[in-house]
Every structure is written in structure tokens, then in C-alpha cells.
Design a protein around this motif. Structure first.
Motif, PDB file in Angstrom:
ATOM      1  N   ARG A 267       8.288  -5.215   4.046  1.00 16.16           N
ATOM      2  CA  ARG A 267       6.870  -4.858   3.915  1.00 16.16           C
ATOM      3  C   ARG A 267       5.976  -6.098   3.985  1.00 16.16           C
ATOM      4  O   ARG A 267       4.878  -6.033   4.541  1.00 16.16           O
ATOM      5  CB  ARG A 267       6.653  -4.042   2.635  1.00 16.16           C
TER       6      ARG A 267
ATOM      7  N   GLY B 128       9.619   8.811  -5.808  1.00 19.87           N
ATOM      8  CA  GLY B 128       9.391   7.471  -5.260  1.00 19.87           C
ATOM      9  C   GLY B 128      10.584   6.876  -4.533  1.00 19.87           C
ATOM     10  O   GLY B 128      10.519   5.759  -4.027  1.00 19.87           O
ATOM     11  N   VAL B 129      11.681   7.623  -4.455  1.00 12.11           N
ATOM     12  CA  VAL B 129      12.900   7.058  -3.862  1.00 12.11           C
ATOM     13  C   VAL B 129      12.807   6.987  -2.328  1.00 12.11           C
ATOM     14  O   VAL B 129      13.567   6.271  -1.681  1.00 12.11           O
ATOM     15  CB  VAL B 129      14.129   7.867  -4.360  1.00 12.11           C
ATOM     16  N   GLY B 130      11.855   7.717  -1.761  1.00 12.28           N
ATOM     17  CA  GLY B 130      11.649   7.619  -0.314  1.00 12.28           C
ATOM     18  C   GLY B 130      11.905   8.900   0.458  1.00 12.28           C
ATOM     19  O   GLY B 130      12.135   8.869   1.669  1.00 12.28           O
ATOM     20  N   LYS B 131      11.823  10.043  -0.210  1.00 11.80           N
ATOM     21  CA  LYS B 131      12.099  11.325   0.461  1.00 11.80           C
ATOM     22  C   LYS B 131      11.051  11.635   1.527  1.00 11.80           C
ATOM     23  O   LYS B 131      11.375  11.953   2.677  1.00 11.80           O
ATOM     24  CB  LYS B 131      12.144  12.472  -0.566  1.00 11.80           C
ATOM     25  N   THR B 132       9.782  11.547   1.126  1.00  8.39           N
ATOM     26  CA  THR B 132       8.714  11.884   2.080  1.00  8.39           C
ATOM     27  C   THR B 132       8.708  10.883   3.243  1.00  8.39           C
ATOM     28  O   THR B 132       8.471  11.259   4.389  1.00  8.39           O
ATOM     29  CB  THR B 132       7.357  11.943   1.357  1.00  8.39           C
ATOM     30  N   SER B 133       9.019   9.620   2.942  1.00  8.29           N
ATOM     31  CA  SER B 133       9.078   8.623   4.015  1.00  8.29           C
ATOM     32  C   SER B 133      10.213   8.940   4.987  1.00  8.29           C
ATOM     33  O   SER B 133      10.066   8.773   6.196  1.00  8.29           O
ATOM     34  CB  SER B 133       9.272   7.223   3.427  1.00  8.29           C
TER      35      SER B 133
ATOM     36  N   ASP C 163       0.842  -1.177   0.000  1.00  7.99           N
ATOM     37  CA  ASP C 163       0.000   0.000   0.000  1.00  7.99           C
ATOM     38  C   ASP C 163       0.885   1.238   0.000  1.00  7.99           C
ATOM     39  O   ASP C 163       1.943   1.246   0.618  1.00  7.99           O
ATOM     40  CB  ASP C 163      -0.831  -0.017   1.298  1.00  7.99           C
ATOM     41  N   LYS C 164       0.434   2.284  -0.674  1.00  7.05           N
ATOM     42  CA  LYS C 164       1.236   3.517  -0.684  1.00  7.05           C
ATOM     43  C   LYS C 164       1.374   4.099   0.720  1.00  7.05           C
ATOM     44  O   LYS C 164       2.411   4.609   1.102  1.00  7.05           O
ATOM     45  CB  LYS C 164       0.613   4.549  -1.631  1.00  7.05           C
TER      46      LYS C 164
ATOM     47  N   VAL D 157       1.951   4.033   4.500  1.00  2.02           N
ATOM     48  CA  VAL D 157       2.680   3.179   5.440  1.00  2.02           C
ATOM     49  C   VAL D 157       2.553   3.811   6.816  1.00  2.02           C
ATOM     50  O   VAL D 157       2.741   5.019   6.962  1.00  2.02           O
ATOM     51  CB  VAL D 157       4.183   3.115   5.062  1.00  2.02           C
TER      52      VAL D 157
ATOM     53  N   LEU E 217       7.580   1.803   8.812  1.00  3.07           N
ATOM     54  CA  LEU E 217       8.581   2.309   7.872  1.00  3.07           C
ATOM     55  C   LEU E 217       9.806   1.403   7.865  1.00  3.07           C
ATOM     56  O   LEU E 217      10.203   0.865   8.901  1.00  3.07           O
ATOM     57  CB  LEU E 217       9.018   3.724   8.268  1.00  3.07           C
ATOM     58  N   TRP E 218      10.362   1.257   6.670  1.00  2.00           N
ATOM     59  CA  TRP E 218      11.588   0.469   6.536  1.00  2.00           C
ATOM     60  C   TRP E 218      12.761   1.422   6.741  1.00  2.00           C
ATOM     61  O   TRP E 218      12.979   2.332   5.952  1.00  2.00           O
ATOM     62  CB  TRP E 218      11.619  -0.140   5.131  1.00  2.00           C
TER      63      TRP E 218
ATOM     64  N   TYR F 169      13.693  -4.407   1.360  1.00  3.82           N
ATOM     65  CA  TYR F 169      12.473  -3.589   1.464  1.00  3.82           C
ATOM     66  C   TYR F 169      11.226  -4.454   1.259  1.00  3.82           C
ATOM     67  O   TYR F 169      10.266  -4.380   2.027  1.00  3.82           O
ATOM     68  CB  TYR F 169      12.543  -2.457   0.429  1.00  3.82           C
TER      69      TYR F 169
HETATM   70  N1  LIG Z   1      11.392   3.806   4.237  1.00  5.50           N
HETATM   71  C1  LIG Z   1      10.261   3.338   3.715  1.00  5.50           C
HETATM   72  N2  LIG Z   1       9.517   2.428   4.381  1.00  5.50           N
HETATM   73  C2  LIG Z   1       8.376   1.952   3.860  1.00  5.50           C
HETATM   74  N3  LIG Z   1       7.882   2.327   2.670  1.00  5.50           N
HETATM   75  C3  LIG Z   1       8.576   3.218   1.954  1.00  5.50           C
HETATM   76  C4  LIG Z   1       9.788   3.781   2.432  1.00  5.50           C
HETATM   77  N4  LIG Z   1      10.267   4.637   1.495  1.00  5.50           N
HETATM   78  C5  LIG Z   1       9.374   4.611   0.490  1.00  5.50           C
HETATM   79  N5  LIG Z   1       8.367   3.758   0.750  1.00  5.50           N
HETATM   80  C6  LIG Z   1       7.208   3.436  -0.126  1.00  5.50           C
HETATM   81  O1  LIG Z   1       7.420   4.051  -1.375  1.00  5.50           O
HETATM   82  C7  LIG Z   1       6.418   5.037  -1.613  1.00  5.50           C
HETATM   83  C8  LIG Z   1       7.089   6.276  -2.187  1.00  5.50           C
HETATM   84  O2  LIG Z   1       7.938   6.833  -1.204  1.00  5.50           O
HETATM   85  P1  LIG Z   1       7.977   8.393  -0.913  1.00  5.50           P
HETATM   86  O3  LIG Z   1       8.683   8.587   0.376  1.00  5.50           O
HETATM   87  O4  LIG Z   1       6.608   8.983  -1.040  1.00  5.50           O
HETATM   88  O5  LIG Z   1       8.905   8.861  -2.132  1.00  5.50           O
HETATM   89  P2  LIG Z   1       9.240  10.339  -2.622  1.00  5.50           P
HETATM   90  O6  LIG Z   1       8.752  11.300  -1.595  1.00  5.50           O
HETATM   91  O7  LIG Z   1      10.740  10.327  -2.777  1.00  5.50           O
HETATM   92  O8  LIG Z   1       8.561  10.493  -3.947  1.00  5.50           O
HETATM   93  C9  LIG Z   1       5.762   5.304  -0.257  1.00  5.50           C
HETATM   94  O9  LIG Z   1       4.408   5.644  -0.395  1.00  5.50           O
HETATM   95  C10 LIG Z   1       5.903   3.968   0.430  1.00  5.50           C
HETATM   96  O10 LIG Z   1       4.856   3.133   0.036  1.00  5.50           O
END
Ligand SMILES: Nc1ncnc2c1ncn2[C@@H]1O[C@H](COP(=O)(O)OP(=O)(O)O)[C@@H](O)[C@H]1O
Ligand SMILES: [Mg+2]
Length: 232
Positions: free
Chosen positions: A206, A56-61, A18-19, A21, A26-27, A202
Motif C-alpha cells: 500500500r 476487516g479480513v478482506g472479504k469485500t476486497s 485509505d479505506k 482502494v 488491490l493487494w 500488505y
Molecule cells: N486485498 C486488499 N488490497 C488492498 N486493501 C485491502 C485488501 N483487503 C483488505 N484491504 C483493506 O482493508 C479494508 C477492509 O477490507 P474489507 O475487504 O472491506 O474487509 P471485510 O469485507 O472482510 O470486512 C479495506 O477497506 C482495504 O482498505
């Protein structure tokens, strides 16, 4: 066969990829923990930071992991997601984030924010402004970020800014007109896509968090998934 049947088959209690998390799911492998540590250290030293990486690389996470670490009385974090705003609406959003009364003009908002930031400084509370999707910031707002960071504080700024965005943000900041702001972003991080073992880790993480009790994908399947995803 419906997707729910597949989940039941593998004894998964929720959709594994799921998008959204939960924070506790979080991983955060060591490399990501290290990045959060570096960010925390910079913010503790009242410095500002830049984080760039592909979509999608995980910045917001990573920001969510950081948010957990900043949930202490020493910090006051304000998130700005709507980065397409003009200068006045941008200040309005900041002032709302700081629980300040709304003001009509950009100048009045700026005054209220800087006064409040100085008050927080006196109480040893450090404000942190986090701007996600910052590659979309308008130029007049970027100019003002520099003014905010430069405002007549004492030796160190009384606030930190964390700018997060796509790689073109770094390119844009290195333009001559943005150099003053760029030089104030002391910590600059580039989030790289996962390597094959990172992707495998990863996916396993998940699946485990979704309830899987044993491996679902064979190692060559994980390698294929990595290639298909390009690590993003
Ligand atoms: N550290 C993490 N742990 C779990 N899921 C992650 C992680 N990083 C990314 N993801 C997954 O990948 C998706 C995209 O990550 P996101 O942080 O939104 O990327 P960005 O902000 O770089 O575009 C998240 O919605 C989540 O589902
Ligand atoms: Mg993002």
C-alpha cells in the motif's frame, strides 16, 4: 506538523491506508489469487460458494478482485449489499439488478427472475448473485435462496450464489433448517487474518502504491503493526 506534511515528507501522493482502494491497487498475493481462481472455477462449473471471515479480513476486497475476473460476457453479476431486506424487497433488488421491470408481488418477481434466468441460460450467460454481509440475511430470504438454487432447472442450476459474511454465517447455515442451502454451497472458503509477513507485505504494497519509493517502517515496527492489527 500536519498529516499532509508527513505525506510530502515521504513523497506519498495519496493517503496510503485509505479505506477505499482502487481496483488496480488491490493487494493480491498468490494466496488471494488462488482463492479468486477457485471461486472462478466453481462459478464456471455453475456452483455456489460461501466465504466467511472476521471483519476487516478482506472479504469485500476479494469480491472486488473476483468482479474483475467475472467481467466477461459469460457472466451476469448482481451485487446485493442491502441484506436486511425482506423477501419481496430482496426479489425486487435482484430483479432491478437484472434490469427487469418492477413487479408488485414477491410471486410475480420470482416468476420474472426465474424466467429471465432461464433465458440467460439459453444464451449461455451465467447469472451470479453475490450477497455481501450475508450474516444479516433474514431467515425467510435464506429459505428463498435455497428455492432459487433448487428451482426446476436442468441438471445444474442456472445461477450461482456467492454468500459472504462473518464466521457466524457458517454457523447459521449449518443449522438443520439451513442444511439444504448449505449443501448447495459447494465451495466454502474461510479467509484467515494475515500472518506477520503477510501484514508486512500488505503495508509495503500500500505504501508503494501511494508513491513511497523506499521502505518507511523498520521490520520491528512492521511486527508491532501486525500485533496491533491482529492481522485484520
Ligand atoms: N486485498 C486488499 N488490497 C488492498 N486493501 C485491502 C485488501 N483487503 C483488505 N484491504 C483493506 O482493508 C479494508 C477492509 O477490507 P474489507 O475487504 O472491506 O474487509 P471485510 O469485507 O472482510 O470486512 C479495506 O477497506 C482495504 O482498505
Ligand atoms: Mg465487507
Amino acid at each position: 506538523v500536519s498529516i499532509a506534511n508527513w505525506y510530502a515528507h515521504f513523497r506519498l501522493t495519496k493517503p496510503p491506508f485509505d479505506k477505499s482502494v482502487e481496483d488496480h491497487d488491490l493487494w493480491l498475493p498468490k494466496a488471494k489469487q488462488d482463492l479468486t481462481d477457485q471461486l472462478l472455477k466453481s462459478l464456471t462449473e455453475r456452483r455456489s460458494a460461501l466465504i466467511v471471515g472476521e471483519p476487516g479480513v478482506g472479504k469485500t476486497s476479494l469480491l472486488r478482485a473476483l468482479r474483475q475476473r467475472l467481467a466477461t460476457p459469460e457472466f451476469r453479476v448482481t451485487y446485493c449489499h442491502n441484506t436486511t431486506l425482506g423477501k419481496r424487497d430482496f426479489y425486487r433488488m435482484l430483479s432491478t439488478g437484472l434490469d427487469l421491470q418492477p413487479k408488485a408481488t414477491a410471486a410475480a418477481l420470482f416468476h420474472a427472475i426465474t424466467t429471465h434466468v432461464a433465458e440467460l441460460g439459453a444464451q449461455r450467460i451465467h447469472p451470479v448473485f453475490v450477497l455481501d454481509e450475508a450474516h444479516m440475511l433474514r431467515q425467510d430470504v435464506l429459505d428463498h435462496l435455497h428455492i432459487l438454487l433448487n428451482y426446476d432447472w436442468d441438471r445444474l442450476p442456472l445461477l450461482s450464489i456467492v454468500l459472504v459474511g462473518l464466521p457466524e454465517l457458517a454457523a447459521r447455515l449449518s443449522l438443520r433448517c439451513n442444511r439444504p442451502l448449505y449443501t448447495r454451497l459447494h465451495l466454502r472458503l474461510v479467509l484467515e487474518p494475515a500472518n506477520p509477513s503477510g501484514t508486512a507485505e500488505y503495508i509495503r504494497h500500500r505504501l508503494t502504491r501511494a508513491g513511497a519509493s523506499h521502505p518507511i517502517f523498520a521490520s520491528d515496527t512492521l511486527a508491532l503493526l501486525h500485533e496491533a492489527s491482529l492481522g485484520n
